[in-house]
Motif scaffolding. Structure first.
Motif, PDB file in Angstrom:
ATOM      1  N   LEU A 155       0.895  -1.059   0.030  1.00 16.43           N
ATOM      2  CA  LEU A 155      -0.014  -0.065   0.035  1.00 16.43           C
ATOM      3  C   LEU A 155       0.907   1.327   0.068  1.00 16.43           C
ATOM      4  CD1 LEU A 155      -2.901  -0.618   2.579  1.00 16.43           C
ATOM      5  CD2 LEU A 155      -2.704  -0.963   0.047  1.00 16.43           C
ATOM      6  N   SER A 181      -7.540  -4.925  -0.095  1.00 11.81           N
ATOM      7  CA  SER A 181      -8.355  -3.997  -0.532  1.00 11.81           C
ATOM      8  C   SER A 181      -8.993  -3.521   0.713  1.00 11.81           C
ATOM      9  CB  SER A 181      -9.284  -4.589  -1.459  1.00 11.81           C
ATOM     10  OG  SER A 181      -8.833  -5.061  -2.924  1.00 11.81           O
ATOM     11  N   ASN A 184      -6.792  -1.142   2.453  1.00 12.80           N
ATOM     12  CA  ASN A 184      -6.700   0.177   1.734  1.00 12.80           C
ATOM     13  C   ASN A 184      -8.046   0.980   1.863  1.00 12.80           C
ATOM     14  OD1 ASN A 184      -5.386   1.958  -0.211  1.00 12.80           O
ATOM     15  ND2 ASN A 184      -7.149   1.460  -1.580  1.00 12.80           N
ATOM     16  N   THR A 187      -7.766   2.336   5.401  1.00 14.29           N
ATOM     17  CA  THR A 187      -6.797   3.502   5.606  1.00 14.29           C
ATOM     18  C   THR A 187      -7.520   5.015   5.031  1.00 14.29           C
ATOM     19  OG1 THR A 187      -5.035   1.899   5.442  1.00 14.29           O
ATOM     20  CG2 THR A 187      -4.533   4.299   4.739  1.00 14.29           C
TER      21      THR A 187
END
Length: 282
Positions: A155, A181, A184, A187
């Motif tokens: 990432l 995924s 991400n 985040t």
């Protein structure tokens, strides 16, 4: 004789649609009540916020042979079938999840599985070990099988020499991709910048397709030509914990009894694994 070229075609939608929900519609491919139900159950007590190391499938099974994980501390069930095995080794502050070593998840269960784990453990950072297929990997410079490198996907913009990046247009379609995924998305939707990395061991085999149904049957163990060298695994082991700031004492070393049963291969660990047995793209 005059032939109607559209005689075998479906009628237009207005000719078959109705306000009656019970009326048969030949254009419907799947009923809503046929969508599989996914129940996630996690047993074991773990502190939240620790680094999480996930080892998956054949790579995870092989890695577990040389890792001193200690006693199994928890289990993750999907629809009452064991899919994940949780450990808290004394050699590191990370929680270790051995995932899909004995069964493979269908695509329809991956998101719930991933969300259940991340919600429960809330890891500060995540590293994942999986495989990629050498035969299907697209590269401008194809390499012989024995020269295929470990690849990684992160990432963040990092370098993990001597490993090479898992580059476009190649894709992952696996639970590991679902973890990446989900991390991400979490985040981007929060102020906390969690880190996630996937390390991918080169596999000469064809990628395993996700099953349509979840089964408790054990997976076959990698064949001899799919085993990885001790040197490669030791380096992977170091980075697997290093990228999440959870270095551990000791080194990876393949056990001499590594020619036996599935998942960890020691009889003790196999017995532990049996306790309580009752589309993502990047």
């Amino acid at each position: 004789m005059e032939v109607d070229p559209l005689a075998d075609a479906l009628p237009p939608r207005y000719a078959i649609e109705s306000d009656d929900e019970d009326e048969y519609n030949p254009l419907t491919t799947e009923r809503a009540d046929q969508v599989p139900i996914v129940n996630i159950k996690i047993e074991g007590q773990f502190n939240t916020g620790c680094p999480l190391v996930i080892v998956s499938g054949s790579a995870g099974d092989f890695w577990a042979d040389g890792a001193n994980l200690g006693e199994q501390q928890g289990t993750i069930f999907v629809n009452n079938i064991q899919v994940g095995f949780l450990f808290k080794p004394s050699s590191t502050r990370a929680v270790v999840l051995v995932s899909e070593a004995t069964t493979a998840l269908p695509l329809w269960s991956m998101n719930k599985y991933v969300s259940g784990i991340l919600d429960r453990l809330q890891p500060s950072a995540t590293s994942i070990l999986d495989v990629y297929s050498i035969q299907s990997y697209i590269s401008s410079e194809p390499l012989p099988v024995h020269e295929a490198p470990v690849r990684y996907l992160s990432l963040r913009d990092i370098s993990l020499d001597p490993f090479q990046s898992f580059a476009p247009p190649n894709i992952l379609q696996s639970t590991s991709a679902a973890f990446m995924s989900a991390m991400n998305i979490r985040t981007l939707s929060s102020s906390h910048q969690s880190h996630a990395v996937i390390l991918l061991l080169p596999s000469p085999g064809i990628p395993r397709t996700a099953p349509s149904k979840l089964s408790s049957s054990r997976l076959s163990r990698p064949s001899g030509d799919q085993a990885w060298s001790v040197e490669m695994m030791a380096e992977v082991d170091e980075k697997l914990f290093g990228v999440v700031n959870a270095e551990r004492s000791g080194t990876w070393a393949l056990r001499s009894a590594a020619a036996g049963s599935a998942f960890g291969l020691s009889k003790k660990r196999q017995n532990l694994a049996e306790v309580g047995e009752g589309s993502m793209y990047i």
